[in-house]
Design a protein around this motif. Sequence first.
Motif, short mmCIF file in Angstrom:
data_model
loop_
_atom_site.label_atom_id
_atom_site.label_comp_id
_atom_site.label_asym_id
_atom_site.label_seq_id
_atom_site.Cartn_x
_atom_site.Cartn_y
_atom_site.Cartn_z
N ASP A 1 -4.63 -0.91 -0.26
CA ASP A 1 -4.00 -1.63 0.85
C ASP A 1 -4.46 -3.06 0.73
O ASP A 1 -5.65 -3.35 0.89
N PRO B 1 3.23 3.63 -5.08
CA PRO B 1 2.73 5.01 -5.24
C PRO B 1 1.25 5.03 -5.58
O PRO B 1 0.86 5.31 -6.70
N LEU C 1 6.50 -5.15 4.59
CA LEU C 1 5.78 -3.96 4.17
C LEU C 1 6.33 -3.51 2.82
O LEU C 1 7.54 -3.33 2.67
N GLY D 1 0.81 -1.20 0.00
CA GLY D 1 0.00 0.00 0.00
C GLY D 1 0.85 1.25 0.00
O GLY D 1 2.07 1.18 -0.07
N ARG D 2 0.18 2.38 0.07
CA ARG D 2 0.89 3.67 0.07
C ARG D 2 1.71 3.83 1.35
O ARG D 2 2.86 4.24 1.31
N GLN D 3 1.12 3.49 2.49
CA GLN D 3 1.82 3.54 3.77
C GLN D 3 1.41 2.34 4.61
O GLN D 3 0.70 2.47 5.60
N PRO D 4 1.86 1.13 4.20
CA PRO D 4 1.45 -0.05 4.96
C PRO D 4 1.99 -0.02 6.39
O PRO D 4 3.09 0.47 6.63
N VAL D 5 1.19 -0.53 7.31
CA VAL D 5 1.55 -0.52 8.73
C VAL D 5 1.36 -1.93 9.28
O VAL D 5 0.37 -2.59 8.98
N CYS D 6 2.30 -2.37 10.10
CA CYS D 6 2.17 -3.68 10.75
C CYS D 6 0.98 -3.66 11.70
O CYS D 6 0.81 -2.69 12.45
N PRO E 1 -2.54 6.14 -3.57
CA PRO E 1 -3.27 6.51 -2.36
C PRO E 1 -4.52 5.68 -2.15
O PRO E 1 -5.20 5.85 -1.16
N ARG F 1 5.78 -0.58 -0.14
CA ARG F 1 5.14 0.68 -0.50
C ARG F 1 4.99 0.78 -2.01
O ARG F 1 5.90 0.43 -2.75
#
Length: 135
Positions: A71, A66, A62, A46-51, A68, A64
């Motif tokens: 996910d 480009p 993770l 995703g654009r800003q993957p988070v655990c 928006p 990233r």
Amino acid sequence: HPFVVERPVSPRAGLPIDPDGLTVLWHRIRINRHEPIPLDIPALIGRQPVCPRIAIGGVPRLVRVPSPRCDIELRQHGASVIVTDLRSTNGTIVSIPGSSSQKLRQGESLVVSAGTVVDIGDGNTVEILPIERLV
């Protein structure tokens, strides 16, 4: 070019084993025609993957991209791969060879095989590559 955070490998039960009986075989994914990434651990793209706070099946890799609007999670389960749309804005389009394309909405999962292409929006695609032995 995607940004990849490497995580340690820990084989899981139920995964395909090479005939030598010792080596786990993994699917790989290719994002936007870049270098393949093994699915030795789940991948969050995703654009800003988070655990997640609780990571089932190990801490994910993770990746990233480009976009928006996407996910998704990809994880190997046996000889198959499970694609899960986590928080995409417009859904995730999954094209399995020999089948018509399917649109996943938030929270939906689909079991796929090698050759599947996942369109995650904004020109980003993820290709599921065949299982191979990793050294």
